[in-house]
Design an enzyme around this catalytic site. Structure first.
Site, mmCIF file in Angstrom:
data_model
loop_
_atom_site.group_PDB
_atom_site.id
_atom_site.type_symbol
_atom_site.label_atom_id
_atom_site.label_comp_id
_atom_site.label_asym_id
_atom_site.label_seq_id
_atom_site.Cartn_x
_atom_site.Cartn_y
_atom_site.Cartn_z
ATOM 1 N N GLN A 138 22.971 -25.408 -92.356
ATOM 2 C CA GLN A 138 24.184 -26.130 -92.007
ATOM 3 C C GLN A 138 24.624 -27.021 -93.163
ATOM 4 O O GLN A 138 23.807 -27.660 -93.813
ATOM 5 C CB GLN A 138 23.950 -26.997 -90.755
ATOM 6 N N SER A 159 46.987 -52.017 -92.348
ATOM 7 C CA SER A 159 46.484 -53.246 -92.961
ATOM 8 C C SER A 159 46.717 -54.430 -92.023
ATOM 9 O O SER A 159 47.870 -54.724 -91.668
ATOM 10 C CB SER A 159 47.194 -53.513 -94.298
ATOM 11 N N THR A 179 28.546 -53.049 -99.118
ATOM 12 C CA THR A 179 28.443 -54.024 -98.039
ATOM 13 C C THR A 179 29.790 -54.242 -97.364
ATOM 14 O O THR A 179 30.802 -54.451 -98.026
ATOM 15 C CB THR A 179 27.931 -55.376 -98.593
ATOM 16 N N CYS A 217 51.327 -50.765 -103.950
ATOM 17 C CA CYS A 217 50.640 -49.897 -104.908
ATOM 18 C C CYS A 217 51.475 -49.659 -106.165
ATOM 19 O O CYS A 217 50.956 -49.156 -107.160
ATOM 20 C CB CYS A 217 50.274 -48.572 -104.259
ATOM 21 N N HIS A 256 46.791 -57.554 -92.553
ATOM 22 C CA HIS A 256 47.602 -58.673 -93.045
ATOM 23 C C HIS A 256 49.076 -58.493 -92.688
ATOM 24 O O HIS A 256 49.856 -59.450 -92.767
ATOM 25 C CB HIS A 256 47.433 -58.843 -94.565
#
Length: 253
Positions: free
Chosen positions: A39, A63, A100, A195, A65
């Site tokens: 698999q 997002s 994290t 962006c 915000h």
């Protein structure tokens, strides 16, 4: 596989991703076999069972915000059964990524989402959206009165517009120059997506909508929040008119 960027929508309008029914084991995903018979690491989806209500998209990003949540944290919804190959390998997020997690940001995003859902709920939410759409319309009318050759980019049918957003073109002006003057007067606006921040090129979205390049170069987006007041709208109208006049005056001299 359909991905939807819902950054401008989620938190501003009710968002229904289906009835929450998840596919069963047989209706969900099946393992993809490799040539050697083993698999593969990433399963592939089975054809959808029409008896199970489907979400309107497979992947949705947004997002917090944008609805009074913390900056620096994003949300990805993935429909059950949609495989995602990790870009950064690790065991976090069910093996989808490494690193994290921003726990305070995640908790803040959840709290903001809950408050946004409560604000949007029911008849009161609809009335609030209508009230704020009226403030948006008031802002547009005021700016067009102060700058007669300005124009609103987008449909004239109010039902086809998001209640909190307007995009206004100011002919013969550069958006970035106008943004600098507005920021000095504490009016926040945008010339395009985050962006593309810092780019002097016109918004490709406006160009795709058929807006002339000369107008797209001088177009700004203004957004209201659910806390925007009528006084703030009136002050913004005055500031925009004065900044446009100042910029055009400097061009003439």
């Amino acid at each position: 596989t359909f991905h939807c960027d819902g950054t401008q929508w989620v938190g501003k309008m009710p968002t229904d991703l289906g009835d929450g029914v998840e596919p069963t084991r047989d209706q969900g995903i099946r393992a993809k076999e490799r040539p050697d018979g083993r698999q593969a690491a990433h399963p592939i989806p089975r054809p959808h069972d029409p008896s199970i209500p489907a979400p309107f998209c497979d992947l949705l990003t947004f997002s917090p915000h944008k609805f009074h949540g913390p900056k620096g944290v994003g949300v990805l919804y993935a429909r059950p059964g949609v495989p995602l190959a990790p870009v950064i390998f690790g065991v976090q997020e069910k093996g989808r990524r490494g690193g994290t997690e921003n726990v305070p940001g995640i908790v803040g995003a959840g709290a903001a989402a809950r408050l946004a859902m409560e604000w949007l709920a029911g008849e009161r939410g609809r009335q609030e959206r209508d009230r704020l759409a009226g403030l948006r319309d008031r802002f547009e009318s005021g700016v067009l009165a102060a700058v007669p050759d300005a124009r609103v980019n987008g449909p004239t049918d109010r039902s086809r517009r998001l209640w909190n957003t307007t995009n206004i073109a100011f002919p013969r002006l550069e958006a970035e120059a106008l943004l600098l003057l507005l920021s000095e007067r504490a009016v926040c606006a945008s010339a395009g997506a985050a962006c593309s921040s810092g780019s002097l090129d016109p918004s490709p979205v406006l160009l795709a909508m058929g807006i002339e390049p000369a107008l797209a170069h001088g177009s700004l987006r203004f957004s209201l929040s659910r806390e925007t007041t009528g006084q703030e709208i009136d002050e913004a109208i005055t500031v925009v008119g004065e900044c446009v006049a100042r910029l055009r005056g400097s061009m003439v001299s």
